[in-house]
Scaffold this motif. Structure first.
Motif, PDB file in Angstrom:
ATOM      1  N   ALA A 101     -46.153 -69.581  16.728  1.00  0.00           N
ATOM      2  CA  ALA A 101     -47.062 -68.519  16.300  1.00  0.00           C
ATOM      3  C   ALA A 101     -47.528 -68.692  14.863  1.00  0.00           C
ATOM      4  CB  ALA A 101     -46.386 -67.156  16.462  1.00  0.00           C
ATOM      5  N   MET A 102     -46.924 -69.637  14.133  1.00  0.00           N
ATOM      6  CA  MET A 102     -47.360 -69.903  12.765  1.00  0.00           C
ATOM      7  C   MET A 102     -48.754 -70.521  12.716  1.00  0.00           C
ATOM      8  SD  MET A 102     -44.882 -68.677  11.051  1.00  0.00           S
ATOM      9  CE  MET A 102     -44.598 -67.555  12.406  1.00  0.00           C
ATOM     10  N   GLU A 103     -49.351 -70.810  13.871  1.00  0.00           N
ATOM     11  CA  GLU A 103     -50.724 -71.310  13.910  1.00  0.00           C
ATOM     12  C   GLU A 103     -51.728 -70.254  13.455  1.00  0.00           C
ATOM     13  OE1 GLU A 103     -51.949 -74.224  14.483  1.00  0.00           O
ATOM     14  OE2 GLU A 103     -50.115 -75.277  15.068  1.00  0.00           O
ATOM     15  N   GLY A 104     -51.340 -68.992  13.495  1.00  0.00           N
ATOM     16  CA  GLY A 104     -52.229 -67.930  13.037  1.00  0.00           C
ATOM     17  C   GLY A 104     -52.314 -67.885  11.526  1.00  0.00           C
ATOM     18  N   PRO A 105     -53.243 -67.116  10.963  1.00  0.00           N
ATOM     19  CA  PRO A 105     -53.336 -66.970   9.507  1.00  0.00           C
ATOM     20  C   PRO A 105     -52.020 -66.453   8.923  1.00  0.00           C
ATOM     21  CG  PRO A 105     -55.272 -66.046  10.582  1.00  0.00           C
ATOM     22  CD  PRO A 105     -54.297 -66.358  11.671  1.00  0.00           C
ATOM     23  N   THR A 106     -51.715 -66.846   7.702  1.00  0.00           N
ATOM     24  CA  THR A 106     -50.445 -66.486   7.087  1.00  0.00           C
ATOM     25  C   THR A 106     -50.210 -64.974   7.004  1.00  0.00           C
ATOM     26  OG1 THR A 106     -50.452 -68.541   5.823  1.00  0.00           O
ATOM     27  CG2 THR A 106     -49.018 -66.781   5.031  1.00  0.00           C
ATOM     28  N   PRO A 107     -51.207 -64.137   6.689  1.00  0.00           N
ATOM     29  CA  PRO A 107     -50.944 -62.695   6.701  1.00  0.00           C
ATOM     30  C   PRO A 107     -50.477 -62.178   8.057  1.00  0.00           C
ATOM     31  CG  PRO A 107     -53.001 -63.160   5.555  1.00  0.00           C
ATOM     32  CD  PRO A 107     -52.573 -64.443   6.191  1.00  0.00           C
ATOM     33  N   VAL A 108     -50.917 -62.827   9.134  1.00  0.00           N
ATOM     34  CA  VAL A 108     -50.461 -62.445  10.469  1.00  0.00           C
ATOM     35  C   VAL A 108     -48.960 -62.715  10.590  1.00  0.00           C
ATOM     36  CG1 VAL A 108     -50.651 -62.978  12.928  1.00  0.00           C
ATOM     37  CG2 VAL A 108     -52.705 -62.833  11.517  1.00  0.00           C
ATOM     38  N   SER A 109     -48.522 -63.858  10.087  1.00  0.00           N
ATOM     39  CA  SER A 109     -47.100 -64.183  10.118  1.00  0.00           C
ATOM     40  C   SER A 109     -46.293 -63.152   9.338  1.00  0.00           C
ATOM     41  CB  SER A 109     -46.873 -65.576   9.530  1.00  0.00           C
ATOM     42  OG  SER A 109     -47.627 -66.551  10.222  1.00  0.00           O
ATOM     43  N   ALA A 110     -46.827 -62.716   8.219  1.00  0.00           N
ATOM     44  CA  ALA A 110     -46.115 -61.740   7.391  1.00  0.00           C
ATOM     45  C   ALA A 110     -46.014 -60.384   8.074  1.00  0.00           C
ATOM     46  CB  ALA A 110     -46.820 -61.596   6.037  1.00  0.00           C
ATOM     47  N   LEU A 111     -47.095 -59.944   8.708  1.00  0.00           N
ATOM     48  CA  LEU A 111     -47.125 -58.601   9.297  1.00  0.00           C
ATOM     49  C   LEU A 111     -46.416 -58.569  10.641  1.00  0.00           C
ATOM     50  CD1 LEU A 111     -48.106 -55.672   9.273  1.00  0.00           C
ATOM     51  CD2 LEU A 111     -50.219 -56.451  10.352  1.00  0.00           C
ATOM     52  N   ILE A 112     -46.834 -59.433  11.549  1.00  0.00           N
ATOM     53  CA  ILE A 112     -46.378 -59.343  12.934  1.00  0.00           C
ATOM     54  C   ILE A 112     -45.061 -60.069  13.132  1.00  0.00           C
ATOM     55  CG2 ILE A 112     -46.946 -59.980  15.296  1.00  0.00           C
ATOM     56  CD1 ILE A 112     -49.832 -59.497  14.705  1.00  0.00           C
ATOM     57  N   HIS A 113     -44.926 -61.280  12.558  1.00  0.00           N
ATOM     58  CA  HIS A 113     -43.794 -62.126  12.870  1.00  0.00           C
ATOM     59  C   HIS A 113     -42.719 -62.082  11.800  1.00  0.00           C
ATOM     60  CE1 HIS A 113     -47.395 -64.009  14.929  1.00  0.00           C
ATOM     61  NE2 HIS A 113     -46.719 -63.378  15.847  1.00  0.00           N
ATOM     62  N   ALA A 114     -42.727 -61.049  10.983  1.00  0.00           N
ATOM     63  CA  ALA A 114     -41.680 -60.873   9.982  1.00  0.00           C
ATOM     64  C   ALA A 114     -41.294 -59.409   9.836  1.00  0.00           C
ATOM     65  CB  ALA A 114     -42.137 -61.432   8.635  1.00  0.00           C
ATOM     66  N   ALA A 115     -42.292 -58.532   9.670  1.00  0.00           N
ATOM     67  CA  ALA A 115     -42.006 -57.156   9.279  1.00  0.00           C
ATOM     68  C   ALA A 115     -42.072 -56.148  10.414  1.00  0.00           C
ATOM     69  CB  ALA A 115     -42.983 -56.732   8.169  1.00  0.00           C
ATOM     70  N   THR A 116     -42.830 -56.406  11.464  1.00  0.00           N
ATOM     71  CA  THR A 116     -43.077 -55.326  12.427  1.00  0.00           C
ATOM     72  C   THR A 116     -42.801 -55.719  13.873  1.00  0.00           C
ATOM     73  OG1 THR A 116     -45.432 -55.918  12.390  1.00  0.00           O
ATOM     74  CG2 THR A 116     -44.735 -54.148  10.947  1.00  0.00           C
ATOM     75  N   MET A 117     -43.718 -56.440  14.533  1.00  0.00           N
ATOM     76  CA  MET A 117     -43.615 -56.612  15.976  1.00  0.00           C
ATOM     77  C   MET A 117     -42.291 -57.205  16.418  1.00  0.00           C
ATOM     78  SD  MET A 117     -45.939 -58.720  18.707  1.00  0.00           S
ATOM     79  CE  MET A 117     -44.858 -60.136  18.825  1.00  0.00           C
ATOM     80  N   VAL A 118     -41.823 -58.236  15.730  1.00  0.00           N
ATOM     81  CA  VAL A 118     -40.594 -58.891  16.164  1.00  0.00           C
ATOM     82  C   VAL A 118     -39.369 -58.004  15.982  1.00  0.00           C
ATOM     83  CG1 VAL A 118     -41.425 -61.247  15.873  1.00  0.00           C
ATOM     84  CG2 VAL A 118     -40.400 -60.048  13.935  1.00  0.00           C
ATOM     85  N   THR A 119     -39.497 -56.937  15.215  1.00  0.00           N
ATOM     86  CA  THR A 119     -38.381 -56.000  15.078  1.00  0.00           C
ATOM     87  C   THR A 119     -38.422 -54.912  16.143  1.00  0.00           C
ATOM     88  OG1 THR A 119     -39.604 -54.605  13.510  1.00  0.00           O
ATOM     89  CG2 THR A 119     -38.306 -56.405  12.587  1.00  0.00           C
ATOM     90  N   ALA A 120     -39.441 -54.924  16.999  1.00  0.00           N
ATOM     91  CA  ALA A 120     -39.560 -53.889  18.031  1.00  0.00           C
ATOM     92  C   ALA A 120     -38.367 -53.918  18.977  1.00  0.00           C
ATOM     93  CB  ALA A 120     -40.867 -54.068  18.803  1.00  0.00           C
ATOM     94  N   GLY A 121     -37.854 -55.119  19.287  1.00  0.00           N
ATOM     95  CA  GLY A 121     -36.692 -55.210  20.162  1.00  0.00           C
ATOM     96  C   GLY A 121     -35.469 -54.564  19.544  1.00  0.00           C
ATOM     97  N   ILE A 122     -35.263 -54.790  18.249  1.00  0.00           N
ATOM     98  CA  ILE A 122     -34.130 -54.165  17.562  1.00  0.00           C
ATOM     99  C   ILE A 122     -34.307 -52.651  17.541  1.00  0.00           C
ATOM    100  CG2 ILE A 122     -33.055 -53.869  15.288  1.00  0.00           C
ATOM    101  CD1 ILE A 122     -34.423 -57.233  16.289  1.00  0.00           C
ATOM    102  N   TYR A 123     -35.527 -52.202  17.270  1.00  0.00           N
ATOM    103  CA  TYR A 123     -35.791 -50.759  17.271  1.00  0.00           C
ATOM    104  C   TYR A 123     -35.493 -50.159  18.638  1.00  0.00           C
ATOM    105  CZ  TYR A 123     -38.469 -46.450  17.670  1.00  0.00           C
ATOM    106  OH  TYR A 123     -38.846 -45.157  17.949  1.00  0.00           O
ATOM    107  N   MET A 124     -35.905 -50.822  19.705  1.00  0.00           N
ATOM    108  CA  MET A 124     -35.694 -50.290  21.052  1.00  0.00           C
ATOM    109  C   MET A 124     -34.199 -50.194  21.378  1.00  0.00           C
ATOM    110  SD  MET A 124     -35.102 -51.375  24.445  1.00  0.00           S
ATOM    111  CE  MET A 124     -35.817 -53.003  24.729  1.00  0.00           C
ATOM    112  N   VAL A 125     -33.433 -51.226  21.026  1.00  0.00           N
ATOM    113  CA  VAL A 125     -31.992 -51.178  21.280  1.00  0.00           C
ATOM    114  C   VAL A 125     -31.355 -50.045  20.482  1.00  0.00           C
ATOM    115  CG1 VAL A 125     -29.813 -52.429  21.011  1.00  0.00           C
ATOM    116  CG2 VAL A 125     -31.836 -53.619  21.870  1.00  0.00           C
ATOM    117  N   ALA A 126     -31.738 -49.899  19.217  1.00  0.00           N
ATOM    118  CA  ALA A 126     -31.192 -48.818  18.391  1.00  0.00           C
ATOM    119  C   ALA A 126     -31.602 -47.452  18.924  1.00  0.00           C
ATOM    120  CB  ALA A 126     -31.655 -48.986  16.941  1.00  0.00           C
ATOM    121  N   ARG A 127     -32.836 -47.332  19.362  1.00  0.00           N
ATOM    122  CA  ARG A 127     -33.307 -46.068  19.925  1.00  0.00           C
ATOM    123  C   ARG A 127     -32.517 -45.696  21.169  1.00  0.00           C
ATOM    124  NH1 ARG A 127     -35.066 -41.923  18.088  1.00  0.00           N
ATOM    125  NH2 ARG A 127     -36.797 -42.914  16.962  1.00  0.00           N
ATOM    126  N   CYS A 128     -32.100 -46.694  21.944  1.00  0.00           N
ATOM    127  CA  CYS A 128     -31.369 -46.458  23.194  1.00  0.00           C
ATOM    128  C   CYS A 128     -29.863 -46.577  22.990  1.00  0.00           C
ATOM    129  CB  CYS A 128     -31.832 -47.443  24.267  1.00  0.00           C
ATOM    130  SG  CYS A 128     -33.585 -47.348  24.656  1.00  0.00           S
TER     131      CYS A 128
END
Length: 679
Positions: free
Chosen positions: A250-277
């Motif tokens: 996924a690093m093929e995308g622009p670097t800001p995309v890596s910072a937002l989606i693949h570091a700070a937010t989307m990839v943490t959705a799984g952790i959030y879901m487990v914690a929520r449940c």
């Protein structure tokens, strides 16, 4: 002081404003000047951030409710099942909202400079706002179904942003890979929702968790099955073994995309879901054990690969996979607060590291290979000092943010009731040393030593450079109208100011979780107590915290050992690492080729699936049955028509004969048919 009921009326604006930005830039953005496109995107991001800040003030006030809930008309209402379109804010949601809107806004600001001369500028910001909308829906959702809408939406937005440079085959393939791999996890999530409806007749968080809570003897069984299916979804979204393979590409995308989606937010959705449940997972020790083992295995596995990568963004990509493993490990030992704490600090320092890497790439005309860097600390001093804060934070050097959150995870693993607790702690400790090594390796290779890059006079004096795309890297070329082009230089203020803010957060962001053993009050633990008031984490908290300082000293020594080895290999004696690799070529090649996991998946899964699709589905089903049935139907029609057309002879006497024959048939039916039916 505004009341809770007043601010509840504005909750809808938090996700809707980014969606409005997507609609504006996505429909008419092509015709708008870039300044206006930027203004729309930033306004539709900063207002939700301001509302979230207002929420923090309201919900931290004395006597404030612990949960805010806004419900619309019933969304789905059928016999035995009603699902409301409802948004909920509790203390866990507040932290996630702060990360998504706060860090998200800073990355939007950075993107204005980084993407300044890109084609498709309007499209990039439309996609970025679309991602923000879906991520905020995911975080605010009151039900599994609405969470799943956001879950799928961030997957779509990720696909669009990873494949932003869709004219590059590598970017297009990376987008498809991310989309398809995540569908595997989403299948597990769907099955879990089907079972939840069957068992509870609802997908509402409150209803399901209350039903579990009032049955203290309900453990394992169907709850374990549901939890494991949810883990499958989390493993896909948060890039854990065995579904981690999409994130490095996924690093093929622009670097800001890596910072937002693949570091700070989307990839943490799984952790959030487990914690929520957590209420569900606490009733299934087996599922929690699976989560812990997957997290520990992923953390050390990805760290191994990260130690030999040469692409600066891929080092950070594997680092992200490894750090997500730490969060999984924390949740797996019941330390949900520690997992969310690391999620918070990781958002700060990993977004900083990715954006700093973007600034380095910007300065070097698109170069991402660390072997062609070196000596940059004096050329780009702001980037150097801000990235230094990120490197020290992720390496666990006190008193920066990463030290406190990572140390809390290691401590909770050590004192947990999990039979594998001590082994999990040891794996986490070794991973901490490896993390320190590969991050300082990146630091020394990028900023110290001799310069290995070629000076180019093709960058703008102000603003980001123009990106074209050749091979696997973006290449910056000169704007012929720019009369102020020069070589390696610092990024403009619109890029460095977000770096400075994130650097500050990477320093102080962990201070909200300083434990009592170190003289702190662990504010984040108290803040999340209303959410995680039950579970294994509380059991661990009752254990004496006496060993905590000793364990912290051990983790710091390990981090310093990683720094020392990196210093020796890449600064003091730069040829040492290459000589060591030459002595163990088989091992080095194995790690350098990422343990051949992509090749194994290709041979064992992808190739057989393609063969099955082409030969059986394409050849037999589509080519044979579907096309054959169509051909048979056509041949039958032609045969029947050749017989029927003989009736159409054009002979009047023939028509009269057929008419008489038909009339006789009707008469026979009318005369003899009635008597037959009567009998």
């Amino acid at each position: 002081m505004p009341s809770a009921s007043m601010i509840s009326d504005y909750l809808w604006l938090i996700p809707l404003l980014p969606f409005a930005g997507f609609l504006v830039n996505g429909t008419v953005g092509r015709k708008l000047p870039r300044a206006l496109v930027s203004a729309v995107a930033l306004i539709c991001t900063v207002i939700p951030a301001a509302i979230v800040a207002w929420l923090w003030i309201v919900m931290k006030a004395e006597g404030a409710p612990e949960v805010l809930r806004v419900v619309s008309q019933p969304w789905i209402a059928i016999t035995g099942l009603q699902i409301d379109f409802a948004l909920t804010v509790d203390h866990l949601t507040l932290i996630m909202l702060g990360v998504v809107t706060g860090v998200g806004f800073l990355i939007h600001v950075y993107s204005v400079g980084y993407m300044a001369h890109e084609e498709g500028y309007w499209r990039f910001f439309a996609y970025l706002n679309l991602f923000m909308f879906f991520m905020l829906v995911l975080v605010l959702a009151e039900s599994f179904l609405l969470l799943f809408v956001g879950w799928e939406g961030v997957g779509l937005a990720s696909y669009l942003l990873i494949g932003f440079y869709f004219q590059k085959d590598s970017a297009a393939n990376a987008g498809k890979k991310a989309f398809i791999v995540n569908r595997i996890g989403d299948f597990g999530f769907l099955l879990a929702m089907f079972l939840l409806v069957r068992e509870f007749g609802s997908l509402d968080f409150t209803h399901i968790f209350q039903a579990i809570s009032v049955n203290p003897g309900w453990n394992g069984g169907i709850l374990t099955v549901i939890a494991l299916l949810l883990v499958l979804g989390a493993v896909g979204k948060s890039a854990q073994i065995p579904l981690y393979v999409w994130l490095p590409d996924a690093m093929e995308g622009p670097t800001p995309v890596s910072a937002l989606i693949h570091a700070a937010t989307m990839v943490t959705a799984g952790i959030y879901m487990v914690a929520r449940c957590h209420v569900l997972f606490d009733r299934s020790p087996y599922a929690l054990g699976v989560v812990a083992i997957i997290g520990a295995a992923t953390a050390i596995f990805a760290a191994c690969i990260g130690m030999v990568q040469h692409d600066i963004k891929r080092v950070l990509a594997y680092s992200t996979v490894s750090q997500l493993g730490y969060m999984f490990l924390a949740c797996g030992v019941g330390a949900y607060t520690a997992g969310i704490f690391h999620l918070l600090t990781h958002a700060f320092f990993k977004a900083l590291l990715f954006l700093s890497a973007g600034s380095v790439i910007h300065a070097l005309s698109g170069e991402q290979d660390m072997r062609k860097m070196g000596g940059l600390r004096k050329r780009i001093p702001v980037t150097f000092w801000t990235m230094t804060m990120g490197v020290f934070a992720i390496s666990g050097i006190p008193p920066l943010a990463g030290f406190f959150s990572k140390d809390e995870i290691l401590y909770q693993a050590f004192v947990s009731t999990n039979p594998l607790g001590k082994l999990l702690w040891l794996v986490g400790l070794i991973t901490a040393g490896m993390t320190s090594f590969y991050m300082f390796r990146l630091w020394f290779k990028t900023f110290f030593g001799p310069e290995h890059f070629e000076e180019r006079t093709d960058l703008h004096a102000h603003g980001a450079a123009v990106h074209t795309h050749s091979g696997s890297h973006a290449v910056m070329v000169v704007d012929p109208e720019d009369n102020h082009a020069h070589g390696v230089h610092e990024s403009p203020a619109i890029m460095t100011v977000p770096l400075a803010i994130l650097a500050l957060l990477s320093i102080i962001g962990g201070w909200v979780g300083v434990p009592a053993a170190m003289g702190g009050h662990n504010e984040i633990e108290h803040f999340l107590d209303p959410v995680f008031s039950s579970g294994a984490a509380v059991e661990a908290a009752t254990i004496s915290r006496g060993p905590e300082l000793g364990l912290a000293v051990v983790s710091v020594l390990v981090a310093l050992a990683g720094l020392g080895i990196a210093y020796l290999f890449y600064y003091k004696k730069p040829g040492t690492a290459a000589a060591l690799a030459a002595k163990m070529p088989a091992l080095y090649n194995l790690v350098d080729h990422k343990f051949y996991i992509d090749e194994i998946y290709g041979a064992v899964i992808v190739s057989p699936l393609l063969m099955f699709s082409r030969l059986f589905l394409g050849g037999i089903i589509d080519g044979g049955i579907v096309n054959g049935a169509g051909a048979a139907a056509g041949a039958t029609t032609r045969g029947l028509s050749s017989l029927v057309r003989r009736v159409q002879s054009g002979n009047i006497r023939s028509y009269a004969g057929w008419l008489a024959l038909g009339a006789a048939a009707v008469l026979l039916v009318m005369i003899f048919g009635r008597s037959i039916w009567m009998h």
